[in-house]
Design a protein around this motif. Sequence first.
Motif, PDB file in Angstrom:
ATOM      1  N   GLN A  81       0.839  -1.194   0.000  1.00  0.00           N
ATOM      2  CA  GLN A  81       0.000   0.000   0.000  1.00  0.00           C
ATOM      3  C   GLN A  81       0.879   1.251   0.000  1.00  0.00           C
ATOM      4  OE1 GLN A  81      -3.251  -0.756   0.070  1.00  0.00           O
ATOM      5  NE2 GLN A  81      -4.339   1.159   0.452  1.00  0.00           N
ATOM      6  N   ALA A  82       0.469   2.264  -0.748  1.00  0.00           N
ATOM      7  CA  ALA A  82       1.210   3.521  -0.796  1.00  0.00           C
ATOM      8  C   ALA A  82       0.318   4.664  -0.325  1.00  0.00           C
ATOM      9  CB  ALA A  82       1.714   3.792  -2.205  1.00  0.00           C
ATOM     10  N   HIS A  83       0.977   5.679   0.169  1.00  0.00           N
ATOM     11  CA  HIS A  83       0.257   6.836   0.716  1.00  0.00           C
ATOM     12  C   HIS A  83       1.103   8.076   0.487  1.00  0.00           C
ATOM     13  CE1 HIS A  83      -0.130   9.123   4.792  1.00  0.00           C
ATOM     14  NE2 HIS A  83      -0.837   9.730   3.877  1.00  0.00           N
ATOM     15  N   PHE A  84       0.492   9.134  -0.039  1.00  0.00           N
ATOM     16  CA  PHE A  84       1.230  10.393  -0.160  1.00  0.00           C
ATOM     17  C   PHE A  84       0.321  11.577   0.134  1.00  0.00           C
ATOM     18  CE2 PHE A  84      -0.074   9.251  -4.511  1.00  0.00           C
ATOM     19  CZ  PHE A  84      -0.583  10.423  -5.034  1.00  0.00           C
ATOM     20  N   TRP A  85       0.983  12.656   0.571  1.00  0.00           N
ATOM     21  CA  TRP A  85       0.302  13.905   0.867  1.00  0.00           C
ATOM     22  C   TRP A  85       0.423  14.833  -0.336  1.00  0.00           C
ATOM     23  CZ3 TRP A  85      -2.689  13.801   4.947  1.00  0.00           C
ATOM     24  CH2 TRP A  85      -2.364  12.977   6.033  1.00  0.00           C
ATOM     25  N   VAL A  86      -0.619  15.619  -0.555  1.00  0.00           N
ATOM     26  CA  VAL A  86      -0.667  16.523  -1.697  1.00  0.00           C
ATOM     27  C   VAL A  86      -0.939  17.938  -1.195  1.00  0.00           C
ATOM     28  CG1 VAL A  86      -1.666  16.898  -3.974  1.00  0.00           C
ATOM     29  CG2 VAL A  86      -1.788  14.621  -2.940  1.00  0.00           C
ATOM     30  N   SER A  87      -0.198  18.902  -1.719  1.00  0.00           N
ATOM     31  CA  SER A  87      -0.503  20.308  -1.432  1.00  0.00           C
ATOM     32  C   SER A  87      -0.724  21.050  -2.736  1.00  0.00           C
ATOM     33  CB  SER A  87       0.624  20.965  -0.625  1.00  0.00           C
ATOM     34  OG  SER A  87       1.821  21.004  -1.378  1.00  0.00           O
ATOM     35  N   PHE A  88      -1.609  22.037  -2.697  1.00  0.00           N
ATOM     36  CA  PHE A  88      -1.969  22.815  -3.878  1.00  0.00           C
ATOM     37  C   PHE A  88      -1.801  24.304  -3.585  1.00  0.00           C
ATOM     38  CE2 PHE A  88      -4.584  18.969  -4.062  1.00  0.00           C
ATOM     39  CZ  PHE A  88      -4.337  18.513  -5.355  1.00  0.00           C
ATOM     40  N   GLY A  89      -1.491  25.065  -4.623  1.00  0.00           N
ATOM     41  CA  GLY A  89      -1.350  26.508  -4.489  1.00  0.00           C
ATOM     42  C   GLY A  89      -2.655  27.245  -4.689  1.00  0.00           C
ATOM     43  N   SER A  90      -3.754  26.677  -4.228  1.00  0.00           N
ATOM     44  CA  SER A  90      -5.068  27.296  -4.314  1.00  0.00           C
ATOM     45  C   SER A  90      -5.980  26.619  -3.300  1.00  0.00           C
ATOM     46  CB  SER A  90      -5.662  27.132  -5.719  1.00  0.00           C
ATOM     47  OG  SER A  90      -7.031  27.510  -5.753  1.00  0.00           O
ATOM     48  N   SER A  91      -6.941  27.358  -2.777  1.00  0.00           N
ATOM     49  CA  SER A  91      -7.907  26.744  -1.865  1.00  0.00           C
ATOM     50  C   SER A  91      -8.949  25.919  -2.613  1.00  0.00           C
ATOM     51  CB  SER A  91      -8.602  27.820  -1.023  1.00  0.00           C
ATOM     52  OG  SER A  91      -9.297  28.720  -1.855  1.00  0.00           O
ATOM     53  N   ASN A  92      -8.996  26.065  -3.940  1.00  0.00           N
ATOM     54  CA  ASN A  92      -9.922  25.296  -4.773  1.00  0.00           C
ATOM     55  C   ASN A  92      -9.259  25.064  -6.138  1.00  0.00           C
ATOM     56  OD1 ASN A  92     -12.172  23.983  -5.700  1.00  0.00           O
ATOM     57  ND2 ASN A  92     -13.361  25.831  -6.075  1.00  0.00           N
ATOM     58  N   PRO A  93      -8.341  24.083  -6.232  1.00  0.00           N
ATOM     59  CA  PRO A  93      -7.515  23.940  -7.438  1.00  0.00           C
ATOM     60  C   PRO A  93      -8.255  23.437  -8.666  1.00  0.00           C
ATOM     61  CG  PRO A  93      -7.058  22.159  -5.902  1.00  0.00           C
ATOM     62  CD  PRO A  93      -7.946  23.134  -5.181  1.00  0.00           C
ATOM     63  N   GLY A  94      -9.431  22.832  -8.477  1.00  0.00           N
ATOM     64  CA  GLY A  94     -10.148  22.260  -9.611  1.00  0.00           C
ATOM     65  C   GLY A  94      -9.450  21.009 -10.120  1.00  0.00           C
ATOM     66  N   ILE A  95     -10.191  20.153 -10.800  1.00  0.00           N
ATOM     67  CA  ILE A  95      -9.608  18.939 -11.379  1.00  0.00           C
ATOM     68  C   ILE A  95     -10.412  18.509 -12.590  1.00  0.00           C
ATOM     69  CG2 ILE A  95     -10.937  17.420  -9.845  1.00  0.00           C
ATOM     70  CD1 ILE A  95      -8.530  15.479  -9.924  1.00  0.00           C
ATOM     71  N   GLN A  96      -9.702  18.040 -13.625  1.00  0.00           N
ATOM     72  CA  GLN A  96     -10.335  17.396 -14.767  1.00  0.00           C
ATOM     73  C   GLN A  96      -9.558  16.129 -15.076  1.00  0.00           C
ATOM     74  OE1 GLN A  96     -10.508  19.433 -18.627  1.00  0.00           O
ATOM     75  NE2 GLN A  96     -12.529  18.549 -18.916  1.00  0.00           N
ATOM     76  N   ILE A  97     -10.231  14.983 -14.965  1.00  0.00           N
ATOM     77  CA  ILE A  97      -9.616  13.689 -15.254  1.00  0.00           C
ATOM     78  C   ILE A  97      -9.833  13.375 -16.724  1.00  0.00           C
ATOM     79  CG2 ILE A  97      -9.626  11.223 -14.703  1.00  0.00           C
ATOM     80  CD1 ILE A  97     -10.618  12.001 -11.903  1.00  0.00           C
ATOM     81  N   LEU A  98      -8.763  13.124 -17.455  1.00  0.00           N
ATOM     82  CA  LEU A  98      -8.830  12.977 -18.905  1.00  0.00           C
ATOM     83  C   LEU A  98      -9.774  11.864 -19.332  1.00  0.00           C
ATOM     84  CD1 LEU A  98      -7.783  13.873 -21.677  1.00  0.00           C
ATOM     85  CD2 LEU A  98      -5.846  12.321 -21.354  1.00  0.00           C
ATOM     86  N   SER A  99      -9.661  10.691 -18.718  1.00  0.00           N
ATOM     87  CA  SER A  99     -10.500   9.564 -19.125  1.00  0.00           C
ATOM     88  C   SER A  99     -11.977   9.852 -18.868  1.00  0.00           C
ATOM     89  CB  SER A  99     -10.064   8.285 -18.396  1.00  0.00           C
ATOM     90  OG  SER A  99     -10.026   8.488 -17.002  1.00  0.00           O
ATOM     91  N   ASN A 100     -12.286  10.513 -17.748  1.00  0.00           N
ATOM     92  CA  ASN A 100     -13.674  10.856 -17.463  1.00  0.00           C
ATOM     93  C   ASN A 100     -14.201  11.910 -18.432  1.00  0.00           C
ATOM     94  OD1 ASN A 100     -12.456   9.754 -14.907  1.00  0.00           O
ATOM     95  ND2 ASN A 100     -14.580   9.864 -14.278  1.00  0.00           N
ATOM     96  N   ALA A 101     -13.348  12.881 -18.779  1.00  0.00           N
ATOM     97  CA  ALA A 101     -13.765  13.917 -19.718  1.00  0.00           C
ATOM     98  C   ALA A 101     -14.138  13.335 -21.073  1.00  0.00           C
ATOM     99  CB  ALA A 101     -12.649  14.945 -19.879  1.00  0.00           C
TER     100      ALA A 101
END
Length: 209
Positions: free
Chosen positions: A156-176
């Motif tokens: 199992q792997a685990h990582f922390w993510v930080s973003f330079g915005s309080s609401n960075p938005g996301i678009q997943i290519l396969s879902n799009a």
Amino acid sequence: MLHILALFSFLLVSSSHAAVQDFCVADLTAPQGPAGYSCKTPAEVTADDFVYSGLSQPGNTSSLFNAAINTAFVDKFPGLNGLGLSMARADLAPGGVVPMHTHHGASETILIAKGSITAGFISSDNTVYLKTLKEGDIMVFPQGLLHFQVNTGRTQAHFWVSFGSSNPGIQILSNALFSNNLPSELIEKTTFLDDDEVKRLKALLGGSG
């Protein structure tokens, strides 16, 4: 000398007027606009607005991608409003993947806490930047570029993510491409995939058309 002192005094007064508000805790009961949420009144703000405990436990990786992403964005963590930062937690089973995606609103940094992750991004000139990361490694993904993470280890792997915005938005290519009603024939023409593969992916990801 008096001119310099007068200018300095003017700048101090101007900056003090500009910084009259220490924070803008989001009023989640109000609509979100292009500039974010409106502020709670100071009398309504509590210490709880600046604390979020939703990333303390591993996510459920029993999903299509064998991965779980738990976010601490402004819609869950109102104290982030206007501060230009947010976080997330990613848990990936062996073989799990965070599929190719972009964040239009922020750059991203990941810190590997457990396991081994192969991660990469593609620049606008189609150069690939790819690296296998171990515990303690950090990698940055510039704003708007396609990127991904895959658990290439045996645990199992685990990582922390930080973003330079309080609401960075996301678009997943396969879902799009495959999770909506975009006509299959247009997907085939624009991606060079054959009809059977497009229909298979639409069935897998819940699309139609």
